[in-house]
Design a protein around this motif. Structure first.
Motif, short mmCIF file in Angstrom:
data_model
loop_
_atom_site.label_atom_id
_atom_site.label_comp_id
_atom_site.label_asym_id
_atom_site.label_seq_id
_atom_site.Cartn_x
_atom_site.Cartn_y
_atom_site.Cartn_z
N GLY A 93 38.47 -3.61 7.06
CA GLY A 93 38.87 -3.60 8.47
C GLY A 93 38.61 -2.23 9.08
O GLY A 93 38.56 -1.21 8.36
N SER A 94 38.45 -2.19 10.41
CA SER A 94 38.23 -0.87 11.01
C SER A 94 39.52 -0.06 10.99
O SER A 94 39.49 1.16 11.13
N ASN A 95 40.65 -0.71 10.76
CA ASN A 95 41.89 0.05 10.56
C ASN A 95 41.75 1.00 9.37
O ASN A 95 42.16 2.16 9.43
N TYR A 119 44.93 1.68 21.99
CA TYR A 119 45.32 0.93 20.79
C TYR A 119 46.53 1.57 20.12
O TYR A 119 46.52 2.76 19.79
N TYR A 122 46.63 4.02 16.84
CA TYR A 122 46.12 5.40 16.73
C TYR A 122 47.22 6.40 16.36
O TYR A 122 47.02 7.21 15.45
N ASN A 168 41.48 -1.41 24.04
CA ASN A 168 42.59 -2.35 23.84
C ASN A 168 43.86 -1.63 24.28
O ASN A 168 44.10 -0.53 23.78
N ASP A 193 35.60 3.67 19.31
CA ASP A 193 36.04 2.47 18.59
C ASP A 193 35.52 1.25 19.36
O ASP A 193 36.08 0.86 20.38
N ALA A 195 35.50 -1.95 18.44
CA ALA A 195 35.94 -3.18 17.77
C ALA A 195 35.52 -4.42 18.58
O ALA A 195 35.23 -5.47 18.02
N TYR A 196 35.48 -4.26 19.91
CA TYR A 196 35.15 -5.40 20.78
C TYR A 196 33.75 -5.26 21.40
O TYR A 196 33.46 -5.86 22.43
N THR A 222 33.93 -3.73 13.91
CA THR A 222 34.63 -4.63 13.00
C THR A 222 33.96 -5.99 13.00
O THR A 222 33.33 -6.38 14.00
N SER A 224 36.00 -8.49 12.53
CA SER A 224 37.19 -9.33 12.77
C SER A 224 37.10 -10.13 14.06
O SER A 224 37.78 -11.15 14.20
N LYS A 225 36.33 -9.66 15.01
CA LYS A 225 36.37 -10.27 16.35
C LYS A 225 35.12 -11.10 16.59
O LYS A 225 35.15 -12.31 16.49
N ARG A 233 38.51 -9.15 6.44
CA ARG A 233 38.79 -7.71 6.44
C ARG A 233 37.54 -6.87 6.19
O ARG A 233 37.35 -6.33 5.10
N1 PMP Z 1 40.43 -1.07 16.99
C1 PMP Z 1 40.91 -1.78 17.99
C2 PMP Z 1 40.76 -1.26 19.39
C3 PMP Z 1 41.57 -2.99 17.73
O1 PMP Z 1 42.09 -3.68 18.75
C4 PMP Z 1 41.70 -3.44 16.40
C5 PMP Z 1 42.38 -4.73 16.03
N2 PMP Z 1 43.25 -5.27 16.87
C6 PMP Z 1 41.16 -2.64 15.39
C7 PMP Z 1 40.52 -1.47 15.72
C8 PMP Z 1 41.29 -3.00 13.93
O2 PMP Z 1 40.72 -4.20 13.59
P1 PMP Z 1 40.34 -4.58 12.10
O3 PMP Z 1 41.14 -3.71 11.18
O4 PMP Z 1 40.65 -6.02 11.98
O5 PMP Z 1 38.88 -4.27 11.98
#
Ligand code: PMP
Length: 364
Positions: A93-95, A119, A122, A168, A193, A195-196, A222, A224-225, A233
């Motif tokens: 995950g990018s987390n 987000y 952070y 986000n 970041d 992610a989207y 990521t 994930s989206k 993950r």
């Molecule tokens: N960055 C942003 C801006 C996000 O909104 C999210 C997930 N909600 C993430 C990172 C992390 O996503 P993930 O760990 O699923 O890649």
């Protein structure tokens, strides 16, 4: 008798981060992709997992070279830069990517900066890595206030700047001129970041295209989206090879399981199918936004798979009213605003019906 644990004082009273995972008919609260992988993709994933299972007695490829090669190839089409495998890094995950970045570039006596609303994880990465956290503000339209951002950077000299684009919970994308101005002013790494990123509107560029010219720029992504792989993950970054080398120092050995690597490679091989749904979601997002504005509400222009809308005198009542009707959205963002993730047309119809009913009871 309970004895006090030696918990770090800054963690006392803290709660684990996360939106409620409730069993509701319509879940539009965590920006997931509502379309699961096709049966053909599921079958390929199952075969790849079976293959990986045959050597689960061995540790995975610590450097995930095949996966990183596939990710670099994907970014050359979506991001617009030719990257080598040494310029891409992957994690759970990018987390986890963000935490690794803060572990490598943050730490005691160092500062990370971002601009709110943004987000909510952070500040937690900063807390967990003993990095000083400084948060500036965004403009009322949720864009970056560049003069203010440059002032904050000049004052605090951060080793890490975190910029979510699209942001986000607001959906706001950042212009490349702003990213370049921040890169010029910031003494450390600048993380964009994305992610989207895949949900951005036509004509909105990705910061990936800036990478060749900027060795301190890091773009995180990521699966994930857009790739509908939240349960798999897989997050990644693109940057100079020096950044990747730095992050490899702090990663745990064998952090990315063989199963994760195999599943992510199958998803990438099916990128065409996975990303076709992205176009539908973008269209549904634009329709949702127009509908909200048509109701007389504010809806922040979004380059992501969610829309922030409001402004409600009592947003909790609206959120609860939706939940009572089986629609779970997110109570987040500035006072009075709510965030709805974009679901299928049927899910969005349920959202519209529920919100219409509530607004006749609770005027905005
Ligand atoms: N960055 C942003 C801006 C996000 O909104 C999210 C997930 N909600 C993430 C990172 C992390 O996503 P993930 O760990 O699923 O890649």
């Amino acid at each position: 008798m309970t004895e006090a644990l030696p918990l770090r004082p800054e963690l006392v009273g803290e709660l684990p981060y996360g939106a409620p995972q409730l069993d509701v008919p319509v879940a539009l609260n965590t920006n997931e992709n509502p379309y699961p992988p096709s049966e053909a993709t599921v079958a390929d994933m199952a075969a790849a997992v079976a293959d990986a299972a045959r050597s689960l007695n061995r540790y995975p490829d610590r450097d995930a070279l095949n996966l990183r090669t596939d990710l670099a190839a994907y970014l050359s089409t979506d991001g617009g830069a030719e990257l080598g495998v040494d310029q891409v890094w992957a994690a759970n995950g990018s987390n986890e990517i963000m935490l690794q970045l803060l572990m490598a570039f943050g730490g005691p006596d160092r500062t990370a900066v971002s601009f709110a609303p943004t987000y909510s994880m952070y500040p937690e990465y900063a807390r967990d890595t003993h990095t000083r956290w400084v948060v500036g503000r965004r403009r009322d339209d949720f864009g970056i206030d560049l003069p203010h951002a440059l002032d904050v950077i000049a004052e605090h000299r951060p080793s890490v700047v975190l910029l979510a684009s699209p942001n986000n919970p607001t959906g706001t994308a950042l212009g490349l001129a702003d990213v370049e101005a921040i890169l010029a002013a910031a003494p450390g790494v600048v993380v964009v970041d994305e992610a989207y990123g895949e949900f951005r509107r036509a004509g909105v560029p990705s910061a990936v295209s800036l990478l060749p010219a900027h060795p301190r720029l890091v773009v995180t992504r990521t699966m994930s989206k857009a790739f509908a792989l939240a349960g798999g993950r897989l997050g990644y970054l693109a940057a100079s090879s020096a950044v990747v080398d730095a992050v490899r120092i702090v990663r745990l050995p064998y952090h990315l399981s063989s199963v994760t690597q195999a599943v992510a490679r199958v998803a990438l091989a099916h990128a065409g199918e996975m990303l076709a749904a992205v176009d539908e979601l973008r269209a549904e997002r634009d329709r949702t936004q127009e509908w909200l504005v048509g109701l007389g509400l504010h809806a922040a222009p979004s380059d992501a798979n969610f829309v922030l809308f409001g402004v409600f005198g009592d947003r909790h009542r609206v959120w609860q009213g939706l939940l009572d009707r089986g629609v779970l959205i997110r109570e987040t963002g500035p006072d009075g605003w709510l965030r709805v993730s974009i679901g299928t047309p049927t899910e969005m119809a349920s959202f519209r019906t529920a919100l219409t009913a509530i607004l006749t009871e609770v005027p905005a």
